[in-house]
Design an enzyme around this catalytic site. Structure first.
Site, mmCIF file in Angstrom:
data_model
loop_
_atom_site.group_PDB
_atom_site.id
_atom_site.type_symbol
_atom_site.label_atom_id
_atom_site.label_comp_id
_atom_site.label_asym_id
_atom_site.label_seq_id
_atom_site.Cartn_x
_atom_site.Cartn_y
_atom_site.Cartn_z
ATOM 1 N N GLY A 91 12.171 1.571 -4.830
ATOM 2 C CA GLY A 91 13.016 1.686 -3.737
ATOM 3 C C GLY A 91 12.381 1.187 -2.223
ATOM 4 N N GLY A 149 10.950 -2.693 -2.118
ATOM 5 C CA GLY A 149 10.925 -3.289 -3.451
ATOM 6 C C GLY A 149 11.729 -2.584 -4.392
ATOM 7 N N TYR A 154 0.807 -1.210 0.001
ATOM 8 C CA TYR A 154 0.121 -0.074 0.169
ATOM 9 C C TYR A 154 0.910 1.327 0.027
ATOM 10 C CZ TYR A 154 -2.729 3.797 2.168
ATOM 11 O OH TYR A 154 -3.217 5.067 2.380
ATOM 12 N N CYS A 170 2.728 -7.649 1.229
ATOM 13 C CA CYS A 170 3.755 -8.589 1.036
ATOM 14 C C CYS A 170 3.595 -9.993 1.190
ATOM 15 C CB CYS A 170 4.790 -8.172 1.986
ATOM 16 S SG CYS A 170 5.241 -6.158 1.424
#
Length: 240
Positions: free
Chosen positions: A178, A167, A95, A196
């Site tokens: 980032g 990520g 999110y 995740c």
């Protein structure tokens, strides 16, 4: 489980061989996600071609969900709540929204270290170092991406909550996407996804931990920690 504590002797060094500073840009207000991704990818291409310097871009997005390359459709619990975007970064669903500091990291690893694992470890250490400036002990866990905090209270079983997601994507050894650090987002907005892909742990933020940290204070901590690991920065204009 793997805990990582950091000190001056264990900080991963990821500075540029030539010592040139990376640009440090901060956008005010909410930045449209598709436009940000387009600008970020264009900047990464320009870095590869030698037409632009490295850049760390700090911003906030409107409420949205993104699906990384490992995202599982069943982890999108409420697809109607916010816009959902497919993204090229690693990882699963996450999110983004107001109160969360997103840092897009566009670095040329050819000028630093061509080591993906070391780079991810450096990003983790960057966030952990920033959290330490607020006396928050950030940790990593084997098999779980991101940075976690352990929460303890008398008479209550200890629990672990995620405070930052990581990520990244590399193209021609230039990084983009980032990290995202929860400063003061609406934590209820994470309820539309399995963040995740982890169901047995929750999410938290600096403010949720009882720390009245402003976004500017979080940025100062991120900048100071970045300099320790990646080297100097200089003010730069946002790419849009």
């Amino acid at each position: 489980m793997l805990d990582r504590s950091l000190n001056a002797d264990t900080l991963p060094a990821f500075g540029r061989e030539d010592g040139l500073p990376a640009g440090w840009a901060v956008s005010r207000g909410l930045v449209d996600y598709p436009a940000a991704v387009e600008a970020m990818e264009a900047r990464a291409q320009a870095i590869f071609e030698g037409r632009a310097g490295e850049l760390v871009w700090l911003l906030e997005h409107p409420p949205l969900y993104t699906a990384g390359i490992s995202a599982k459709p069943g982890d999108l619990i409420d697809p109607e709540r916010f816009p959902v975007f497919q993204t090229a970064r690693g990882g699963q669903f996450t999110y983004h929204g107001p109160g969360q500091r997103v840092a897009y990291v566009m670095l040329d690893l050819t000028k630093r270290r061509r080591d993906v694992r070391a780079f991810v470890a450096a990003l983790e250490a960057w966030v952990i170092g920033a959290l330490a400036r607020f006396n928050v002990e950030g940790q990593i866990r084997e098999g779980r991406v991101g940075v976690w905090v352990e929460r303890r209270a008398p008479g209550v079983p200890a629990r672990e909550d995620k405070i930052a997601a990581i990520g990244v994507k590399l193209r021609r050894w230039v990084s983009f996407h980032g990290v995202s650090l929860n400063v003061e987002p609406d934590l209820g907005h994470f309820g539309g996804i399995v963040p995740c892909g982890v169901t047995e742990h929750g999410v938290t933020s600096l403010v949720d931990l009882g720390l009245p940290v402003t976004m500017d204070e979080a940025d100062d901590a991120l900048r100071a920690s970045f300099r320790e690991i990646f080297g100097e920065v200089e003010p730069a204009a946002p790419p849009l």
